[in-house]
Design an enzyme around this catalytic site. Structure first.
Site: not given
Length: 410
Positions: A181-183, A186
Protein backbone atom coordinates in the site's frame (compact mmCIF):
# COMPACT_ATOMS: atom_id res chain seq x y z
CA UNK A 1 9.61 29.40 -10.62
CA UNK A 2 13.34 30.13 -10.53
CA UNK A 3 15.64 27.85 -12.48
CA UNK A 4 18.80 27.72 -10.37
CA UNK A 5 21.29 24.85 -10.46
CA UNK A 6 20.43 23.11 -7.21
CA UNK A 7 23.37 20.70 -7.26
CA UNK A 8 26.70 22.10 -8.18
CA UNK A 9 29.00 19.10 -7.80
CA UNK A 10 30.04 16.51 -10.40
CA UNK A 11 26.90 14.45 -9.87
CA UNK A 12 24.71 17.29 -11.14
CA UNK A 13 26.71 17.44 -14.39
CA UNK A 14 25.76 13.90 -15.40
CA UNK A 15 23.16 13.52 -18.20
CA UNK A 16 19.97 15.41 -17.50
CA UNK A 17 16.92 13.41 -16.48
CA UNK A 18 13.39 13.84 -17.75
CA UNK A 19 12.44 15.75 -14.57
CA UNK A 20 15.67 17.65 -14.01
CA UNK A 21 13.88 21.00 -14.15
CA UNK A 22 11.81 20.14 -11.05
CA UNK A 23 12.84 21.08 -7.52
CA UNK A 24 11.32 19.01 -4.74
CA UNK A 25 11.26 19.25 -0.95
CA UNK A 26 10.51 15.96 0.78
CA UNK A 27 9.25 16.44 4.32
CA UNK A 28 7.86 12.97 4.95
CA UNK A 29 9.29 9.84 6.49
CA UNK A 30 9.21 6.07 6.18
CA UNK A 31 7.73 4.78 2.90
CA UNK A 32 4.73 6.22 1.08
CA UNK A 33 5.71 9.89 0.99
CA UNK A 34 9.41 9.24 0.46
CA UNK A 35 8.68 6.81 -2.38
CA UNK A 36 7.02 9.71 -4.22
CA UNK A 37 10.35 11.50 -3.88
CA UNK A 38 12.34 8.45 -4.96
CA UNK A 39 10.23 8.01 -8.09
CA UNK A 40 10.78 11.66 -9.04
CA UNK A 41 14.48 11.61 -8.12
CA UNK A 42 15.10 8.51 -10.24
CA UNK A 43 14.16 10.55 -13.28
CA UNK A 44 16.22 13.59 -12.45
CA UNK A 45 14.09 15.72 -10.15
CA UNK A 46 16.31 17.52 -7.66
CA UNK A 47 14.97 16.26 -4.36
CA UNK A 48 16.03 17.59 -0.97
CA UNK A 49 14.93 15.35 1.89
CA UNK A 50 14.42 17.06 5.24
CA UNK A 51 14.91 15.12 8.49
CA UNK A 52 14.53 16.32 12.05
CA UNK A 53 17.86 16.82 13.86
CA UNK A 54 18.41 13.99 16.32
CA UNK A 55 15.27 12.18 15.13
CA UNK A 56 15.97 11.01 11.59
CA UNK A 57 13.64 9.05 9.38
CA UNK A 58 12.61 5.84 11.23
CA UNK A 59 13.23 3.85 8.06
CA UNK A 60 16.91 4.02 8.97
CA UNK A 61 16.10 1.69 11.87
CA UNK A 62 14.23 -0.90 9.80
CA UNK A 63 16.01 -4.10 8.81
CA UNK A 64 17.87 -5.29 6.91
CA UNK A 65 21.18 -3.87 8.09
CA UNK A 66 24.73 -4.78 7.18
CA UNK A 67 26.70 -3.83 10.23
CA UNK A 68 25.45 -0.36 11.04
CA UNK A 69 24.37 0.40 7.48
CA UNK A 70 20.57 0.58 6.89
CA UNK A 71 20.14 -1.16 3.55
CA UNK A 72 16.46 -0.35 2.86
CA UNK A 73 17.29 3.29 3.45
CA UNK A 74 20.08 3.16 0.87
CA UNK A 75 17.54 2.61 -1.90
CA UNK A 76 14.67 4.74 -0.59
CA UNK A 77 16.95 7.78 -0.12
CA UNK A 78 18.92 7.34 -3.33
CA UNK A 79 19.46 10.38 -5.54
CA UNK A 80 18.29 12.70 -2.75
CA UNK A 81 20.14 15.50 -0.98
CA UNK A 82 19.85 14.95 2.77
CA UNK A 83 19.52 17.83 5.19
CA UNK A 84 18.45 18.21 8.80
CA UNK A 85 15.99 20.94 9.74
CA UNK A 86 13.45 21.12 12.55
CA UNK A 87 10.42 22.62 10.85
CA UNK A 88 8.35 22.29 14.02
CA UNK A 89 10.32 25.25 15.43
CA UNK A 90 9.91 28.84 14.36
CA UNK A 91 13.52 29.20 13.20
CA UNK A 92 13.20 26.04 11.12
CA UNK A 93 9.94 27.18 9.57
CA UNK A 94 11.60 30.45 8.60
CA UNK A 95 14.30 28.54 6.74
CA UNK A 96 11.71 26.31 5.08
CA UNK A 97 9.74 29.31 3.86
CA UNK A 98 12.90 30.61 2.22
CA UNK A 99 13.42 27.24 0.55
CA UNK A 100 9.84 27.23 -0.74
CA UNK A 101 10.63 30.25 -2.87
CA UNK A 102 12.54 27.98 -5.24
CA UNK A 103 10.47 24.80 -4.97
CA UNK A 104 8.09 23.15 -7.43
CA UNK A 105 6.80 20.21 -5.38
CA UNK A 106 6.47 19.60 -1.64
CA UNK A 107 5.94 16.03 -0.42
CA UNK A 108 4.67 15.30 3.09
CA UNK A 109 3.04 12.38 4.85
CA UNK A 110 2.45 13.74 8.34
CA UNK A 111 -0.84 13.19 10.10
CA UNK A 112 -3.42 15.53 8.49
CA UNK A 113 -3.38 18.91 10.20
CA UNK A 114 0.29 18.81 11.20
CA UNK A 115 1.47 21.30 8.59
CA UNK A 116 -1.49 23.52 9.42
CA UNK A 117 -0.53 23.45 13.11
CA UNK A 118 2.92 24.69 12.17
CA UNK A 119 1.52 27.44 9.94
CA UNK A 120 2.74 25.65 6.82
CA UNK A 121 -0.53 24.41 5.33
CA UNK A 122 -1.03 24.79 1.57
CA UNK A 123 -4.13 26.95 2.09
CA UNK A 124 -2.19 29.39 4.24
CA UNK A 125 0.75 29.53 1.83
CA UNK A 126 -1.21 29.46 -1.45
CA UNK A 127 -1.02 33.21 -1.99
CA UNK A 128 2.66 33.41 -1.16
CA UNK A 129 3.59 30.32 -3.20
CA UNK A 130 0.82 29.91 -5.78
CA UNK A 131 2.75 27.61 -8.12
CA UNK A 132 3.77 24.91 -5.64
CA UNK A 133 2.30 21.43 -6.01
CA UNK A 134 1.71 19.82 -2.62
CA UNK A 135 1.68 16.01 -2.46
CA UNK A 136 0.01 15.00 0.80
CA UNK A 137 0.02 11.29 1.64
CA UNK A 138 -1.91 9.98 4.64
CA UNK A 139 -3.71 6.88 5.83
CA UNK A 140 -7.26 7.98 5.04
CA UNK A 141 -6.84 11.24 3.12
CA UNK A 142 -7.06 14.89 4.13
CA UNK A 143 -10.86 14.88 4.45
CA UNK A 144 -13.60 12.61 5.79
CA UNK A 145 -14.51 11.38 9.28
CA UNK A 146 -11.45 9.08 9.49
CA UNK A 147 -8.87 11.57 8.25
CA UNK A 148 -7.31 12.07 11.67
CA UNK A 149 -6.59 8.38 12.16
CA UNK A 150 -3.12 7.02 11.62
CA UNK A 151 -2.66 4.56 8.83
CA UNK A 152 -0.18 1.95 7.65
CA UNK A 153 -0.11 -0.16 4.51
CA UNK A 154 -1.36 -3.29 6.26
CA UNK A 155 -4.37 -1.43 7.65
CA UNK A 156 -5.00 0.11 4.23
CA UNK A 157 -5.12 -3.30 2.56
CA UNK A 158 -7.84 -4.34 4.95
CA UNK A 159 -9.80 -1.10 4.64
CA UNK A 160 -9.58 -1.12 0.84
CA UNK A 161 -11.37 -4.47 0.62
CA UNK A 162 -8.41 -6.11 -1.08
CA UNK A 163 -7.62 -8.40 1.84
CA UNK A 164 -11.20 -9.70 1.95
CA UNK A 165 -10.70 -11.77 -1.19
CA UNK A 166 -6.95 -12.41 -0.85
CA UNK A 167 -5.72 -15.65 0.69
CA UNK A 168 -7.02 -19.20 0.96
CA UNK A 169 -10.64 -19.93 1.95
CA UNK A 170 -9.66 -22.03 4.95
CA UNK A 171 -7.24 -19.44 6.32
CA UNK A 172 -9.25 -16.23 6.15
CA UNK A 173 -8.18 -12.83 4.76
CA UNK A 174 -4.54 -12.24 3.92
CA UNK A 175 -2.35 -9.17 3.42
CA UNK A 176 0.90 -8.68 1.57
CA UNK A 177 4.21 -9.68 3.11
CA UNK A 178 5.54 -6.22 2.31
CA UNK A 179 4.06 -2.69 2.46
CA UNK A 180 2.41 -2.78 -0.95
CA UNK A 181 0.00 0.00 0.00
CA UNK A 182 2.84 2.42 0.72
CA UNK A 183 4.55 1.78 -2.58
CA UNK A 184 1.33 1.95 -4.58
CA UNK A 185 0.43 5.23 -2.88
CA UNK A 186 3.91 6.50 -3.75
CA UNK A 187 3.39 5.69 -7.42
CA UNK A 188 -0.04 7.36 -7.47
CA UNK A 189 1.45 10.34 -5.62
CA UNK A 190 4.21 10.73 -8.21
CA UNK A 191 1.68 10.45 -11.03
CA UNK A 192 -0.53 13.05 -9.34
CA UNK A 193 2.42 15.38 -8.89
CA UNK A 194 3.30 15.21 -12.58
CA UNK A 195 -0.34 15.65 -13.61
CA UNK A 196 -0.49 18.78 -11.45
CA UNK A 197 2.80 20.05 -12.87
CA UNK A 198 1.46 19.54 -16.39
CA UNK A 199 -1.70 21.46 -15.51
CA UNK A 200 0.49 24.27 -14.13
CA UNK A 201 1.85 24.88 -17.62
CA UNK A 202 -1.46 26.49 -18.56
CA UNK A 203 -3.01 27.44 -15.23
CA UNK A 204 0.20 28.88 -13.73
CA UNK A 205 -1.00 27.54 -10.40
CA UNK A 206 -0.12 24.60 -8.23
CA UNK A 207 -2.59 22.46 -6.31
CA UNK A 208 -2.88 19.80 -3.63
CA UNK A 209 -2.46 16.13 -4.56
CA UNK A 210 -4.33 14.28 -1.80
CA UNK A 211 -3.30 10.59 -1.68
CA UNK A 212 -4.58 8.17 0.93
CA UNK A 213 -3.07 4.74 1.46
CA UNK A 214 -6.33 2.88 0.91
CA UNK A 215 -7.64 4.56 -2.25
CA UNK A 216 -4.89 3.39 -4.65
CA UNK A 217 -5.56 -0.16 -3.47
CA UNK A 218 -9.30 0.35 -3.84
CA UNK A 219 -8.76 1.77 -7.32
CA UNK A 220 -7.24 -1.48 -8.61
CA UNK A 221 -10.21 -3.54 -7.39
CA UNK A 222 -12.44 -1.95 -10.02
CA UNK A 223 -14.05 -5.20 -11.25
CA UNK A 224 -15.01 -6.06 -7.66
CA UNK A 225 -16.73 -2.69 -7.28
CA UNK A 226 -18.66 -2.99 -10.53
CA UNK A 227 -19.72 -6.54 -9.76
CA UNK A 228 -21.15 -5.68 -6.37
CA UNK A 229 -22.87 -2.57 -7.73
CA UNK A 230 -24.56 -4.41 -10.56
CA UNK A 231 -25.16 -7.89 -9.14
CA UNK A 232 -24.81 -7.61 -5.37
CA UNK A 233 -22.22 -10.40 -5.45
CA UNK A 234 -18.88 -10.43 -3.64
CA UNK A 235 -15.61 -11.77 -4.98
CA UNK A 236 -14.73 -15.11 -3.33
CA UNK A 237 -11.41 -15.94 -1.69
CA UNK A 238 -9.70 -18.62 -3.81
CA UNK A 239 -6.06 -18.61 -2.78
CA UNK A 240 -3.81 -18.52 -5.85
CA UNK A 241 -6.71 -19.27 -8.16
CA UNK A 242 -8.65 -16.58 -9.97
CA UNK A 243 -12.40 -16.70 -10.27
CA UNK A 244 -12.54 -15.43 -13.85
CA UNK A 245 -9.56 -17.36 -15.23
CA UNK A 246 -9.44 -21.18 -14.99
CA UNK A 247 -7.07 -22.95 -14.71
CA UNK A 248 -4.96 -20.33 -12.99
CA UNK A 249 -2.79 -21.32 -10.05
CA UNK A 250 0.69 -21.93 -8.73
CA UNK A 251 1.68 -25.55 -9.24
CA UNK A 252 4.44 -27.47 -7.46
CA UNK A 253 7.09 -29.23 -9.55
CA UNK A 254 8.99 -32.44 -8.76
CA UNK A 255 12.17 -30.55 -7.79
CA UNK A 256 10.59 -28.51 -5.01
CA UNK A 257 9.93 -25.42 -7.12
CA UNK A 258 6.74 -24.03 -8.63
CA UNK A 259 5.25 -22.68 -11.84
CA UNK A 260 2.45 -20.17 -12.30
CA UNK A 261 -0.02 -20.76 -15.14
CA UNK A 262 -2.81 -18.49 -16.32
CA UNK A 263 -5.24 -19.59 -19.03
CA UNK A 264 -6.99 -16.30 -19.66
CA UNK A 265 -8.35 -17.32 -23.06
CA UNK A 266 -9.70 -20.38 -24.83
CA UNK A 267 -6.63 -20.47 -27.06
CA UNK A 268 -4.24 -20.64 -24.10
CA UNK A 269 -6.31 -23.42 -22.55
CA UNK A 270 -6.19 -25.39 -25.77
CA UNK A 271 -2.41 -24.91 -25.88
CA UNK A 272 -2.19 -26.24 -22.32
CA UNK A 273 -4.09 -29.42 -23.19
CA UNK A 274 -1.65 -30.01 -26.07
CA UNK A 275 1.31 -29.43 -23.78
CA UNK A 276 -0.13 -31.98 -21.38
CA UNK A 277 -0.91 -34.34 -24.29
CA UNK A 278 -4.47 -34.55 -23.01
CA UNK A 279 -6.88 -34.10 -25.95
CA UNK A 280 -9.63 -35.51 -23.75
CA UNK A 281 -9.57 -32.29 -21.73
CA UNK A 282 -10.70 -30.43 -24.85
CA UNK A 283 -13.77 -32.58 -25.33
CA UNK A 284 -14.69 -33.18 -21.69
CA UNK A 285 -18.12 -31.57 -21.30
CA UNK A 286 -17.04 -29.99 -18.02
CA UNK A 287 -14.18 -28.01 -19.60
CA UNK A 288 -15.16 -27.01 -23.13
CA UNK A 289 -15.72 -23.32 -22.26
CA UNK A 290 -14.34 -20.93 -19.71
CA UNK A 291 -17.69 -20.59 -17.97
CA UNK A 292 -17.86 -24.37 -17.56
CA UNK A 293 -14.27 -24.55 -16.33
CA UNK A 294 -15.13 -21.92 -13.72
CA UNK A 295 -17.93 -24.21 -12.48
CA UNK A 296 -15.57 -27.19 -12.36
CA UNK A 297 -12.41 -25.40 -11.33
CA UNK A 298 -11.27 -27.97 -8.78
CA UNK A 299 -11.43 -30.81 -11.28
CA UNK A 300 -9.41 -29.15 -14.04
CA UNK A 301 -7.00 -27.63 -11.54
CA UNK A 302 -6.26 -31.08 -10.12
CA UNK A 303 -5.47 -32.40 -13.61
CA UNK A 304 -2.95 -29.62 -14.22
CA UNK A 305 -1.40 -29.99 -10.77
CA UNK A 306 -0.91 -33.72 -11.25
CA UNK A 307 0.77 -33.23 -14.63
CA UNK A 308 3.21 -30.58 -13.42
CA UNK A 309 4.03 -32.48 -10.22
CA UNK A 310 5.68 -35.19 -12.31
CA UNK A 311 8.26 -32.85 -13.88
CA UNK A 312 11.03 -30.52 -12.87
CA UNK A 313 10.50 -26.81 -13.36
CA UNK A 314 12.85 -26.77 -16.37
CA UNK A 315 11.20 -29.78 -17.99
CA UNK A 316 7.70 -28.36 -17.57
CA UNK A 317 8.69 -24.89 -18.79
CA UNK A 318 10.25 -26.30 -21.97
CA UNK A 319 7.00 -28.04 -22.89
CA UNK A 320 4.79 -25.12 -21.87
CA UNK A 321 6.86 -22.61 -23.81
CA UNK A 322 6.93 -24.84 -26.87
CA UNK A 323 3.13 -24.98 -26.93
CA UNK A 324 2.60 -21.27 -26.25
CA UNK A 325 1.20 -21.55 -22.73
CA UNK A 326 1.38 -18.41 -20.59
CA UNK A 327 3.44 -19.72 -17.70
CA UNK A 328 6.48 -18.82 -15.66
CA UNK A 329 8.59 -20.15 -12.79
CA UNK A 330 8.21 -18.74 -9.29
CA UNK A 331 11.57 -17.04 -8.68
CA UNK A 332 13.09 -16.24 -5.33
CA UNK A 333 15.67 -13.50 -4.95
CA UNK A 334 18.58 -15.91 -5.50
CA UNK A 335 17.02 -16.95 -8.80
CA UNK A 336 16.49 -13.32 -9.77
CA UNK A 337 20.11 -12.36 -9.19
CA UNK A 338 21.24 -15.01 -11.69
CA UNK A 339 18.37 -14.68 -14.18
CA UNK A 340 19.46 -13.81 -17.72
CA UNK A 341 16.32 -11.81 -18.53
CA UNK A 342 16.71 -9.62 -15.45
CA UNK A 343 20.30 -9.05 -16.53
CA UNK A 344 19.34 -8.23 -20.12
CA UNK A 345 16.75 -5.74 -18.93
CA UNK A 346 19.15 -4.11 -16.51
CA UNK A 347 16.52 -4.57 -13.82
CA UNK A 348 19.14 -4.61 -11.07
CA UNK A 349 21.46 -1.63 -10.86
CA UNK A 350 24.77 -1.37 -9.04
CA UNK A 351 25.66 1.86 -7.28
CA UNK A 352 28.93 2.64 -5.53
CA UNK A 353 28.28 3.72 -1.96
CA UNK A 354 30.95 5.40 0.15
CA UNK A 355 29.72 3.56 3.26
CA UNK A 356 28.85 0.07 2.04
CA UNK A 357 30.76 -0.21 -1.23
CA UNK A 358 28.94 -1.59 -4.30
CA UNK A 359 25.21 -1.97 -3.70
CA UNK A 360 22.72 -3.70 -5.97
CA UNK A 361 19.14 -2.46 -5.93
CA UNK A 362 16.12 -2.30 -8.28
CA UNK A 363 16.65 -0.05 -11.28
CA UNK A 364 14.36 2.90 -12.07
CA UNK A 365 11.04 1.92 -13.67
CA UNK A 366 9.67 2.49 -16.28
CA UNK A 367 12.34 2.61 -18.97
CA UNK A 368 12.42 5.81 -21.02
CA UNK A 369 14.12 5.56 -24.41
CA UNK A 370 15.58 9.08 -24.49
CA UNK A 371 15.81 10.18 -20.85
CA UNK A 372 16.10 7.00 -18.76
CA UNK A 373 16.15 7.11 -15.01
CA UNK A 374 19.37 6.44 -13.18
CA UNK A 375 20.75 5.95 -9.70
CA UNK A 376 23.51 8.45 -9.04
CA UNK A 377 24.10 7.70 -5.37
CA UNK A 378 22.62 5.78 -2.46
CA UNK A 379 21.10 7.24 0.70
CA UNK A 380 23.60 8.57 3.20
CA UNK A 381 23.79 9.82 6.77
CA UNK A 382 21.49 12.47 8.29
CA UNK A 383 22.54 15.93 7.20
CA UNK A 384 25.01 14.68 4.60
CA UNK A 385 24.30 17.68 2.39
CA UNK A 386 23.71 20.38 5.01
CA UNK A 387 26.83 22.33 4.08
CA UNK A 388 26.10 22.35 0.37
CA UNK A 389 22.37 22.97 0.57
CA UNK A 390 22.43 25.60 3.30
CA UNK A 391 25.75 27.02 2.17
CA UNK A 392 25.18 27.21 -1.59
CA UNK A 393 21.74 26.12 -2.75
CA UNK A 394 19.78 28.03 -0.11
CA UNK A 395 22.59 30.13 1.37
CA UNK A 396 21.94 31.06 4.99
CA UNK A 397 25.30 32.68 5.64
CA UNK A 398 28.00 31.24 7.89
CA UNK A 399 26.96 33.12 11.02
CA UNK A 400 23.26 32.22 10.74
CA UNK A 401 24.05 28.59 9.87
CA UNK A 402 26.29 28.30 12.92
CA UNK A 403 23.61 29.77 15.16
CA UNK A 404 20.97 27.37 13.84
CA UNK A 405 23.30 24.45 14.41
CA UNK A 406 24.01 25.56 17.96
CA UNK A 407 20.28 25.83 18.61
CA UNK A 408 19.66 22.33 17.23
CA UNK A 409 17.44 23.58 14.43
CA UNK A 410 19.80 22.19 11.79
Amino acid sequence: MATFDMFGDARSREPRGALSDLKVLELGSMLAGPFVGTMLADFGARVIKVEKPGKPDPLREWPPHKGDQPLWWKSMARNKRLVTLDISRAEGREVLLEMLQDTDIVIENFKPGTLERWGLGPDVLAQQFPEIVWVRVSGYGQSGPMSQRGGYATIAEGFSGLASFTGFPQNGPSVSAFPMGDYLAGIFGAFGALAAIHNRLTSKRGQVVDVSLFEPLFRITESVVLRYDQTGEKKPRLGNQMEEDVPRNVYATSDGKAIAISCGSQRIYENLTRAMDRPDLLTDARFVTMSLRVQHREAIDAEVAQWIAGQSVDEAMRVLDHHGVVAGPILDIEDIFSNTHYAARGAIATVQDHDAGPLRMPSPVPKLSDTPGEIKWAGGCPGTDNDEVFGTVFPLGAQRLAALRTAGVI
